[in-house]
Motif scaffolding. Structure first.
Motif, PDB file in Angstrom:
ATOM      1  N   GLY A  32       0.718  -1.282   0.205  1.00 46.33           N
ATOM      2  CA  GLY A  32      -0.035  -0.139  -0.073  1.00 46.33           C
ATOM      3  C   GLY A  32       0.867   1.420   0.287  1.00 46.33           C
ATOM      4  N   LYS A  33       1.805   1.053  -0.285  1.00 48.32           N
ATOM      5  CA  LYS A  33       3.066   2.189  -0.268  1.00 48.32           C
ATOM      6  C   LYS A  33       3.011   3.137  -1.694  1.00 48.32           C
ATOM      7  CE  LYS A  33       5.637   0.379   3.554  1.00 48.32           C
ATOM      8  NZ  LYS A  33       7.181   0.019   4.030  1.00 48.32           N
ATOM      9  N   LEU A  34       2.085   3.370  -2.343  1.00 48.45           N
ATOM     10  CA  LEU A  34       1.929   3.610  -3.502  1.00 48.45           C
ATOM     11  C   LEU A  34       2.808   5.000  -3.755  1.00 48.45           C
ATOM     12  CD1 LEU A  34      -2.000   3.379  -4.321  1.00 48.45           C
ATOM     13  CD2 LEU A  34       0.051   1.578  -4.596  1.00 48.45           C
ATOM     14  N   GLU A  66     -13.282  12.767  -2.014  1.00 46.86           N
ATOM     15  CA  GLU A  66     -12.415  12.939  -0.844  1.00 46.86           C
ATOM     16  C   GLU A  66     -11.527  11.912  -0.800  1.00 46.86           C
ATOM     17  OE1 GLU A  66     -12.833  12.862   4.069  1.00 46.86           O
ATOM     18  OE2 GLU A  66     -14.829  12.606   2.975  1.00 46.86           O
ATOM     19  N   LYS A  67     -11.632  10.789  -1.052  1.00 43.53           N
ATOM     20  CA  LYS A  67     -10.639   9.543  -1.140  1.00 43.53           C
ATOM     21  C   LYS A  67      -9.494   9.984  -2.173  1.00 43.53           C
ATOM     22  CE  LYS A  67     -13.588   6.086   1.040  1.00 43.53           C
ATOM     23  NZ  LYS A  67     -14.344   4.614   0.772  1.00 43.53           N
ATOM     24  N   LEU A  68     -10.066  10.245  -3.517  1.00 43.24           N
ATOM     25  CA  LEU A  68      -9.293  10.588  -4.667  1.00 43.24           C
ATOM     26  C   LEU A  68      -8.247  11.908  -4.216  1.00 43.24           C
ATOM     27  CD1 LEU A  68     -11.425   9.775  -7.799  1.00 43.24           C
ATOM     28  CD2 LEU A  68      -9.769   8.424  -6.674  1.00 43.24           C
ATOM     29  N   ASP A  69      -9.056  12.972  -3.642  1.00 47.52           N
ATOM     30  CA  ASP A  69      -8.113  14.033  -3.520  1.00 47.52           C
ATOM     31  C   ASP A  69      -7.151  13.759  -2.400  1.00 47.52           C
ATOM     32  OD1 ASP A  69      -9.449  15.614  -4.910  1.00 47.52           O
ATOM     33  OD2 ASP A  69     -10.878  16.518  -3.493  1.00 47.52           O
ATOM     34  N   ALA A  70      -7.211  12.812  -1.436  1.00 48.29           N
ATOM     35  CA  ALA A  70      -6.391  12.401  -0.298  1.00 48.29           C
ATOM     36  C   ALA A  70      -5.430  11.564  -0.711  1.00 48.29           C
ATOM     37  CB  ALA A  70      -6.901  11.619   0.874  1.00 48.29           C
ATOM     38  N   ALA A  71      -5.579  10.688  -2.093  1.00 43.85           N
ATOM     39  CA  ALA A  71      -4.459   9.949  -2.708  1.00 43.85           C
ATOM     40  C   ALA A  71      -3.609  10.740  -3.380  1.00 43.85           C
ATOM     41  CB  ALA A  71      -5.177   8.915  -3.495  1.00 43.85           C
ATOM     42  N   VAL A  72      -4.228  11.928  -3.912  1.00 39.93           N
ATOM     43  CA  VAL A  72      -3.434  12.872  -4.659  1.00 39.93           C
ATOM     44  C   VAL A  72      -2.405  13.780  -3.914  1.00 39.93           C
ATOM     45  CG1 VAL A  72      -3.185  14.774  -6.149  1.00 39.93           C
ATOM     46  CG2 VAL A  72      -4.766  13.230  -6.560  1.00 39.93           C
ATOM     47  N   LYS A  73      -2.920  14.037  -2.793  1.00 37.60           N
ATOM     48  CA  LYS A  73      -2.111  14.685  -1.428  1.00 37.60           C
ATOM     49  C   LYS A  73      -1.000  14.168  -1.089  1.00 37.60           C
ATOM     50  CE  LYS A  73      -2.853  17.600   2.466  1.00 37.60           C
ATOM     51  NZ  LYS A  73      -4.025  18.247   3.566  1.00 37.60           N
ATOM     52  N   ARG A  74      -1.378  12.735  -0.661  1.00 32.10           N
ATOM     53  CA  ARG A  74      -0.599  11.600  -0.193  1.00 32.10           C
ATOM     54  C   ARG A  74       0.705  11.284  -1.279  1.00 32.10           C
ATOM     55  NH1 ARG A  74      -4.935   8.811   1.474  1.00 32.10           N
ATOM     56  NH2 ARG A  74      -4.435   7.274  -0.371  1.00 32.10           N
ATOM     57  N   SER A 130      -0.747  10.975  -9.219  1.00 30.12           N
ATOM     58  CA  SER A 130      -0.457  12.299  -9.905  1.00 30.12           C
ATOM     59  C   SER A 130      -1.950  12.900  -9.855  1.00 30.12           C
ATOM     60  CB  SER A 130       0.459  12.245 -11.126  1.00 30.12           C
ATOM     61  OG  SER A 130      -0.387  11.670 -11.986  1.00 30.12           O
ATOM     62  N   GLU A 131      -1.810  14.503 -10.116  1.00 32.02           N
ATOM     63  CA  GLU A 131      -2.859  15.130 -10.325  1.00 32.02           C
ATOM     64  C   GLU A 131      -3.661  14.676 -11.618  1.00 32.02           C
ATOM     65  OE1 GLU A 131      -2.549  19.245  -9.938  1.00 32.02           O
ATOM     66  OE2 GLU A 131      -1.896  19.192  -7.987  1.00 32.02           O
ATOM     67  N   GLU A 132      -2.828  14.429 -12.662  1.00 28.66           N
ATOM     68  CA  GLU A 132      -3.095  13.935 -13.763  1.00 28.66           C
ATOM     69  C   GLU A 132      -4.018  12.610 -13.903  1.00 28.66           C
ATOM     70  OE1 GLU A 132      -1.485  12.911 -18.604  1.00 28.66           O
ATOM     71  OE2 GLU A 132      -0.323  13.649 -16.988  1.00 28.66           O
ATOM     72  N   GLN A 133      -3.489  11.618 -12.896  1.00 26.00           N
ATOM     73  CA  GLN A 133      -4.041  10.328 -13.050  1.00 26.00           C
ATOM     74  C   GLN A 133      -5.310  10.609 -12.065  1.00 26.00           C
ATOM     75  OE1 GLN A 133      -1.599   7.151 -11.382  1.00 26.00           O
ATOM     76  NE2 GLN A 133      -2.474   5.700 -12.772  1.00 26.00           N
TER      77      GLN A 133
END
Length: 516
Positions: free
Chosen positions: A163-165, A219-227, A231-234
């Protein structure tokens, strides 16, 4: 044996005798002294010799695996600038780089075997950056390619499973990784990782998508980008998949609400979801571009229909039992279907056929598509907007005079000469209420007339006029008016065709189409 003569017995005497004999001219002259070498030639030869010496020493250093010494010697030889040695120096330098690359690759192989990819990549990339040698870089990549790719792939897989993307992405994006793997291999691994991450992240929001929990998805997608997991594009690409799943459900929601009492509440909920999923209001040409954030066509149409219904209820529109056909009088501005008092977004050309869906005291909601016998609510799907009710006529208006506010500059027929019943052509120059000032084509004279005495000056093929044929003011028919607009091609009743200046044409009210 006879004894030698007196001369032979006295060698000293012979030498004296020989010295006394004069030397014949031109015989056995002593050679002239050779000129000394010029300083420039001597310096050039010394430079060449020095360059060769450096090259030879560099070759020996290479054989002794003293690569740093070999490079220093080659640099000194190169600095001497002997053209004939350039190829030799370059070839020897490449040999040094390739031999050293083998040493570094062997050292890195031990780290790669221990799965210490980052340590190996940092070590190799530091030397690659230091030398900036294409030969060294190419050779070291070639030698470690298989091991390096396997090690990198293994590290990425382990990080992804854990899970360490963000860690996996950072490893592939690090300059040392790209320096050692090269662009092609790094891009391939990155593409594979991106595809895996997309599936992992979509899997994390799939339950929310199924349940319509759109806020949780975003919310989950924004958190994934922030972590840094993606990438923002993906992140936008994954959001695109969410939108694709949401669009038909939202369109269905809008369709069900059309015609209901709670339509306004549904529209508010729909617009909030559209904003949450970051759809954009784009022009039609931009909306069709791949990857655009425009609303899908079906959802956009259903949302517009619902908004039109909400506006119709707000302004207390009276629906027609059956949509009625009308024609626009003059150029008619169209306000949005969702806002009857809004700024016009388009216009109808004169005599455009429309169908009235419903009307208020002064405005009508119209469509350019015949809704047929469909129920009134279905017509909202094709509503184009609101138009002023007085600008709609029950018959085609193509031969009507435009409304007064659009009449200036129009060509008209009128009785432009006193005591002459025939009409001639002029151009409207001013409008003051019911009084219309017309500038006569023949001489630019201005005549003021009431509107009711004028007819449209549209000269369509088939228009009946009076012209000079066999005699003046004989009936004729317009065949064509060339683009310049100064003459008309007419056909007299006897069949003769000719060109007649527009200023010379005459007509009568009974020959022209009815106008208003």
């Amino acid at each position: 044996m006879r004894s030698a003569g007196p001369l032979l017995r006295h060698p000293v005497s012979i030498a004296l005798v020989l010295a006394a004999i004069p030397v014949a001219a031109g015989c056995a002259a002593e050679p002239a002294a050779r000129p000394a070498p010029k300083p420039a030639v001597t310096a050039e030869m010394a430079r060449i010799a020095e360059s060769q010496r450096r090259v030879d020493e560099a070759s020996r250093a290479l054989s002794d695996k003293r690569y740093a010494d070999a490079r220093v010697l080659l640099d000194k030889a190169s600095g001497l600038g002997v053209d004939s040695h350039r190829y030799q120096i370059g070839e020897l330098r490449e040999k040094v780089d390739r031999r050293e690359a083998k040493v570094w690759a062997d050292d890195a192989a031990e780290l790669l075997d221990k799965k210490e990819c980052e340590a190996a990549f940092h070590k190799l990339s530091a030397r690659i950056d230091e030398l900036k040698s294409e030969a060294f870089t190419h050779e070291v990549r070639r030698l470690v390619a298989s091991q390096a790719a396997a090690c990198a792939s293994r590290k990425v897989d382990e990080a992804t499973i854990a899970g360490k993307l963000a860690e996996a992405r950072a490893f592939l994006a690090a300059p040392p990784t790209r320096a050692v793997l090269g662009d092609a291999a790094t891009d391939r691994l990155t593409a594979e990782l991106d595809a895996t991450i997309a599936e992992v992240l979509y899997g994390q929001v799939e339950a929310d998508v199924s349940a319509g929990r759109w806020a949780s998805v975003v919310e989950k997608l924004d958190a994934a980008v922030k972590r840094g997991d993606t990438s923002e594009e993906q992140g936008r690409a994954i959001l695109g998949r969410v939108r694709a799943a949401a669009a038909p459900r939202l369109a269905e929601l809008a369709g069900r609400a059309l015609g209901t009492q709670d339509a306004a509440a549904t529209l508010e909920q729909l617009d909030a979801t559209i904003a949450l999923l970051r759809w954009e209001a784009l022009a039609p040409d931009a909306a069709e571009l791949p990857g655009s954030g425009a609303l899908p066509e079906l959802l956009a149409r259903k949302r517009a229909a619902l908004a039109a219904w909400v506006e119709a209820r707000t302004v207390r529109m009276k629906p027609m039992k059956k949509p009625e056909k009308r024609w626009s009088h003059g150029t008619v501005a169209v306000s949005p279907a969702s806002d009857s008092d809004g700024e016009p977004t388009r216009s109808l050309l004169p005599s455009t056929p429309v169908w009235v869906i419903g009307q208020t005291k002064d405005r009508a909601l119209v469509t350019e598509v015949d809704p047929g016998t469909a129920v009134v609510t279905a017509a909202f799907d094709v509503a184009i907007g609101w138009v002023p009710l007085p600008r709609l006529a029950q018959e085609p208006t193509v031969d009507w005079l435009p409304p007064n506010d659009q009449l200036k500059g129009e060509r008209v027929w009128g009785p432009l000469r006193e005591k002459q019943p025939t009409l001639e052509l002029g151009v409207v120059s001013d409008v003051q209420g019911a009084d219309i000032t017309v500038r006569r084509l023949a001489d630019d004279a201005e005549i003021k007339l009431p509107r009711k005495q004028l007819r449209s000056g549209r000269l369509a093929p088939g228009t009946r006029v009076l012209a000079l044929c066999k005699s003046e003011n004989e009936p004729a028919t317009i065949i064509d008016v060339p683009p310049a607009g100064r003459v008309a091609r007419i056909q007299c009743e006897g069949g003769m065709q000719k060109e007649e200046p527009l200023a010379s044409l005459r007509s009568r009210p009974d020959l022209l189409p009815r106008s208003r």
